[in-house]
Design an enzyme around this catalytic site. Structure first.
Site, short mmCIF file in Angstrom:
data_model
loop_
_atom_site.label_atom_id
_atom_site.label_comp_id
_atom_site.label_asym_id
_atom_site.label_seq_id
_atom_site.Cartn_x
_atom_site.Cartn_y
_atom_site.Cartn_z
N LEU A 278 36.88 45.31 43.65
CA LEU A 278 36.57 44.26 42.69
C LEU A 278 37.88 43.54 42.37
CD1 LEU A 278 33.95 43.35 41.30
CD2 LEU A 278 34.50 44.84 39.39
N ASP A 279 37.92 42.23 42.60
CA ASP A 279 39.15 41.47 42.40
C ASP A 279 39.67 41.60 40.97
OD1 ASP A 279 38.95 40.58 45.00
OD2 ASP A 279 37.98 38.68 44.47
N PRO A 280 41.00 41.46 40.77
CA PRO A 280 41.54 41.49 39.41
C PRO A 280 40.90 40.46 38.49
CG PRO A 280 43.32 41.70 41.00
CD PRO A 280 42.07 41.40 41.79
N ALA B 155 37.88 39.62 38.46
CA ALA B 155 36.47 39.98 38.25
C ALA B 155 36.40 41.20 37.35
CB ALA B 155 35.79 40.28 39.58
#
Length: 309
Positions: free
Chosen positions: A48-50, A52
Site C-alpha cells: 500500500l503506497d505511503p 494511501a
C-alpha cells in the site's frame, strides 16, 4: 560444527489487519508491527503506497505461509481522481507532465465506467514495483529512464462513481490481483480528454478480511505505555486474527489428533467415509478448529504441502 542461530523474538503467529496511516510505507509498517509484537517473522499481503491509507494485512510467524492466498484475494479501494493534470507517478507525488482546462461532466464519467469493468488491459505506472529486465520500474523511473511496460490483464468486478465535482470525482472499485488504481485514474483522464491523477486512496477490504477487523496503528502504539511486558504482549496478541482465516476460500477437512500428528511429520493421511472429498488441488486440514496443514487431495489421501506449528 556451529549450532544454528536461535531466531530472535517470539514464535507468535496470526494476522494483524492494520489500518495503515498516510505517509507510512508498507515495509515501514511491517517493521513497526514486528517490533511491537517482538515477532520472529513478519510480512505483508499487498503493498500500500505511503500516500494511501487503509487495510494492510500483516502476517506474523506461521501466518507468513498463507500470504500468497491473501495476495490473490479481491480488494476494495475508495479513491479520488483530480482532473486537469497527469503526473509522472499518477498521484500527488509526481511532477506534472500534461494538463488541460477541460473538465468532464458527471454523465461523461458514468458513460466511461463500462469500459473499465470486467477483464481489461492495463499498463502499470512507471513508478511501480513491476520488474523490467530484473530491475524495479520505480528504480528505473527515479534514474530518469522511460521504460516500456507491457500491458496486462486485470479484473475489475465493480467500479462505482460515488460523487462528481467540477475538478474531481470519487470512486469505489472492487478489483483482482495486480490492479493499479493509479493507472485507472491516468487512463480515465486520457479517455475523457482532461487528464487525471489520484489525489486520495484508501483500501477498505482485502479478501477474506472484513473492514471491521482493521486496527489503527495508534491503538497499538498506545499499548506501549503498559509497563509489564507480558501484559503488554497479551494485549497486542488480542488483536491477532487466526492464521486459518486467510484460507477461508479453500475446502476444509476435519481430522483427528492422530491424523494431525502424521501430517506434522510430513506424512499423508487416508481419507475415509462416504462424504470424503475425492480430489482437490488445495485444501485445508483442521484439528479441533486449528489449522494443521495445506495440502492436496487425491486417490483417497490428503498429502500435506505446508504444515503449521
Amino acid at each position: 560444527m556451529s549450532k544454528p542461530r536461535k531466531p530472535k523474538g517470539r514464535p507468535v503467529s496470526g494476522w494483524l489487519i492494520l489500518d495503515k496511516p498516510l505517509d507510512f510505507g508498507s515495509t515501514e509498517a511491517v517493521g513497526k508491527i514486528k517490533w511491537l509484537f517482538n515477532a520472529q517473522k513478519a510480512g505483508h499481503a499487498g503493498t500500500l503506497d505511503p500516500l494511501a491509507s487503509g487495510m494492510l494485512p500483516i502476517a506474523l510467524g506461521d501466518a507468513t505461509k498463507t500470504v500468497p492466498y491473501v495476495m490473490d484475494g479481491r480488494k476494495i479501494y475508495e479513491f479520488t481522481v483530480s482532473w486537469g493534470e497527469e503526473r509522472t507517478t499518477d498521484d500527488l507525488e509526481g511532477e506534472v507532465t500534461a494538463s488541460s482546462d477541460k473538465r468532464p461532466t458527471e454523465e461523461d464519467v458514468r458513460a466511461l465506467l463500462p469500459k473499465y469493468t470486467g477483464t481489461i488491459e492495463q499498463i502499470p505506472p512507471q513508478f511501480s514495483a513491476i520488474k523490467i529486465a530484473g530491475e524495479r520500474a520505480y528504480d528505473l523511473a527515479r534514474d530518469g529512464e522511460v521504460v516500456e511496460i507491457p500491458a496486462r490483464e486485470v479484473e475489475i468486478f465493480r467500479l462505482t462513481l460515488l460523487k462528481s465535482e467540477q475538478d474531481r470525482a470519487f470512486f469505489e472499485v472492487e478489483c483482482g490481483k495486480g490492479t493499479y488504481v493509479r493507472a485507472l485514474a491516468r487512463d480515465m483522464g486520457r479517455d475523457l480528454g482532461c487528464f487525471g491523477h489520484i489525489s486520495g486512496l484508501r483500501r477498505s477490504f482485502v479478501a477474506p478480511f472484513a473492514e471491521e477487523k482493521m486496527v489503527p496503528l495508534e491503538a497499538l502504539i498506545e499499548l506501549e505505555k503498559i509497563e509489564d511486558r507480558d501484559e503488554r504482549l497479551a494485549a497486542l496478541d488480542a488483536y491477532l486474527v487466526d492464521t486459518g482465516e486467510a484460507l477461508a476460500a479453500l475446502p476444509q477437512i476435519r481430522i483427528s489428533d492422530d491424523q494431525a500428528h502424521r501430517l506434522k511429520m510430513g506424512n499423508p493421511i487416508i481419507l475415509r467415509g462416504r462424504d470424503a472429498p475425492v480430489a482437490e488441488p488445495e485444501a485445508v486440514a483442521l484439528a479441533g478448529g486449528k489449522l494443521i496443514a495445506i495440502g492436496e487431495i487425491g486417490q483417497g489421501e490428503f498429502r500435506p504441502k505446508r504444515v503449521f506449528a
